[in-house]
Design an enzyme around this catalytic site. Structure first.
Site, short mmCIF file in Angstrom:
data_model
loop_
_atom_site.label_atom_id
_atom_site.label_comp_id
_atom_site.label_asym_id
_atom_site.label_seq_id
_atom_site.Cartn_x
_atom_site.Cartn_y
_atom_site.Cartn_z
N LYS A 185 -0.02 -26.40 -62.52
CA LYS A 185 1.17 -26.52 -63.38
C LYS A 185 2.16 -25.41 -63.03
O LYS A 185 1.74 -24.27 -62.78
CB LYS A 185 0.75 -26.43 -64.84
CG LYS A 185 1.86 -26.71 -65.85
CD LYS A 185 1.33 -26.66 -67.28
CE LYS A 185 2.40 -26.96 -68.32
NZ LYS A 185 1.90 -26.89 -69.71
N SER A 240 3.07 -30.78 -72.59
CA SER A 240 3.98 -30.44 -71.52
C SER A 240 3.38 -30.53 -70.11
O SER A 240 4.13 -30.54 -69.14
CB SER A 240 4.51 -29.02 -71.74
OG SER A 240 3.47 -28.07 -71.66
N SER A 268 -0.83 -29.23 -74.94
CA SER A 268 -0.23 -29.63 -73.66
C SER A 268 -1.18 -30.00 -72.54
O SER A 268 -0.74 -30.53 -71.52
CB SER A 268 0.71 -28.54 -73.16
OG SER A 268 1.92 -28.62 -73.87
N1 GLN Z 1 4.22 -29.93 -77.66
C1 GLN Z 1 3.99 -28.61 -78.15
C2 GLN Z 1 5.25 -27.80 -78.08
O1 GLN Z 1 6.24 -28.34 -77.74
C3 GLN Z 1 2.86 -27.96 -77.41
C4 GLN Z 1 3.27 -27.47 -76.08
C5 GLN Z 1 2.19 -26.81 -75.30
O2 GLN Z 1 1.01 -26.94 -75.62
N2 GLN Z 1 2.59 -26.05 -74.30
O3 GLN Z 1 5.28 -26.64 -78.35
#
Ligand code: GLN
Length: 485
Positions: A79, A154, A178
């Site tokens: 990532k 994400s 994410s």
């Molecule tokens: N969707 C969540 C956010 O927008 C979690 C994101 C993540 O785990 N990096 O913060």
């Protein structure tokens, strides 16, 4: 030799060690697969074919000498918020579009030491903020099961890459879901380890008390292999746990008889799609069929988790992202002689709208006069959420729940309303707030799209979660379904 790209980490490793295939062949095959489908998916931000082939050659030499590990010669995607020396690490942000780290994250060093092959960097929501990968500053990733749908986020690039067979595994990061949520939406397995089990050194910080790196792969066994390769104490991360090395594959074949599972009623929300509910309930039945006992449990503070997360995560984000001032890293607005204007314009031009929203939310929650009402209160709620989990884990060994209340939604469907996007994470956020491990595994389909079942355990129960996932996958074949792309 074509068609190697569909091999799992475990199968590929065994065939490499038996020298039936070479890492160069496997890597070339994955790169060809990337060429075939990447223009429809945008799962990568940067692809590094030459470097990958060099690493594959080195892996083959190593295999020839017999000095191998299970990940030697296996391609992966990282990532793009995990630092890779000499390979740009953008966090899917204009701010870091041209930022090339001078050092590797500990997890990357560990995998390279084991002879793994980095194929490139995964697309994502900017700095990890989002649930659909539409907040990437470069291009949204598309779901390989239906390219009009999002892959989740994400770590959407990582999940799409594994689902489409571009790589056997990927490293994502999970601050509020994410790793698990995109794994669920793309039909792969994702593991969010216990806070502190995997080093965060070299992980670009979003919300430091919640962030954790985790693997995405096609089955629980592969996740165990990757976790073996990345876990362990790191003196360069002050939050790293002093855990002795564990082999997470060793207990996988143990049966589930006697295991106590809890089903938290609060995770089955009214907003849950009926098809998701059906698939998860069938998954729970299957676990019961394997000898586990199942009982309903209650985690009453779940209803505060979303609000708690959306104070704590933006607060930490506003502090962490203060470093992007146009001086130290990345994008820098130069066309002025005024330092303050330079900083302002750098942040204005470098960050996307969601990141700006989070910084503003966080700065507000932390400002004097509001700190006690928001940030401090959220930290108190955090304690209650932790206690809720601690209480149910006296009765059960693990929890089973949906990962996401919905299947992959159409691109553009939720971009206009941030709260709709935030609501997707109701089932994943509590785990990060409490620092627990959780695994998402495919458990069926709804509307032709994959559904994920989430297993949540007490601190350091990764071995149990992986064992449940593995037993489930020995008895079912959802994880073997592949998108036709
Ligand atoms: N969707 C969540 C956010 O927008 C979690 C994101 C993540 O785990 N990096 O913060």
């Amino acid at each position: 030799m074509a068609g190697l790209w569909h091999l799992s980490v475990r199968e590929a490793g065994l065939r490499l060690q038996r020298r039936e295939i070479s890492s160069v062949e496997l890597t070339q095959d994955c790169l060809e697969r990337v060429q075939q489908v990447e223009s429809r998916l945008h799962a990568f931000i940067t692809i590094t074919p030459e470097q990958a082939l060099r690493q594959a050659q080195a892996a083959d030499q190593r295999i020839a000498t017999g000095q191998t590990c299970p990940l030697t010669g296996i391609p992966l995607q990282v990532k793009d918020l995990i630092s890779t020396a000499g390979i740009r690490t953008t966090c899917a942000s204009r701010m870091l579009e041209n930022y090339v780290p001078v050092y590797n994250a500990t997890v990357v060093d560990k995998l390279l030491d084991q002879g793994a092959v980095v194929l490139g960097k995964g697309n994502m929501d900017e700095f990890g903020m989002g649930s659909s990968t539409e907040n990437s500053a470069f291009a949204p990733t598309h779901n390989p099961w239906n390219t009009k749908r999002v892959p989740g986020g994400s770590s959407g690039g990582s999940a799409a890459a594994v689902a489409a067979g571009l790589v056997p595994f990927a490293l994502g990061s999970d601050t509020g879901g994410s790793v698990r949520q995109p794994a669920a939406l793309c039909g792969v397995v994702g593991l969010k380890p216990t806070y502190g089990l995997v080093s965060r050194y070299g992980l670009v910080a979003f919300a430091s008390s919640l962030d954790q790196i985790g693997p995405l792969a096609r089955d629980a066994y592969d996740c165990a292999l990757v976790l073996n390769g990345i876990c362990g104490h790191d003196p360069r991360d002050s939050t790293s746990l002093p855990q002795p090395a564990t082999d997470y594959t060793s207990g996988l074949e143990q049966e589930l008889r006697g295991l106590r599972l809890g089903v938290p009623e609060e995770y089955f929300t009214p907003a849950m799609q009926p098809g998701v509910r059906q698939a998860v309930e069938a998954g729970i039945k299957a676990l019961e069929g394997l000898g586990a006992t199942v009982q309903p449990v209650s985690l009453p503070t779940t209803k505060y988790a979303l609000a708690c997360y959306y104070i704590i995560a933006p607060s930490e984000c506003s502090a962490n992202l203060a470093r992007y001032d146009g001086v130290k890293y990345g994008y820098s607005f130069q066309d002025t002689s005024n330092m303050w204007e330079a900083m302002e314009k750098t942040r204005q031009g470098g960050f996307g709208p969601e990141v700006k929203r989070r910084i503003m939310l966080g700065a507000y929650a932390l400002s004097s006069g509001y700190y006690d009402a928001y940030y401090l209160k959220a930290q108190q709620v955090r304690t209650l959420i932790r206690q809720d989990f601690a209480r149910v884990f006296q009765q059960v060994d693990a929890l089973v729940a949906p990962t996401s209340p919905v299947v992959a939604f159409p691109l553009g469907d939720k971009t206009a309303d941030p709260v709709q996007m935030y609501l997707i994470d109701v089932c994943t956020l509590p785990v990060n707030i409490a620092g627990l491990p959780a695994l998402s595994a495919p458990c069926g389909f709804s509307e032709g799209l994959p559904v994920g079942m989430q297993l949540i355990g007490p601190h350091l129960s990764e071995a149990t979660l992986l064992r449940i996932g593995h037993a489930y996958q020995q008895a079912t074949d959802w994880h073997l379904r592949r998108p036709e792309i």
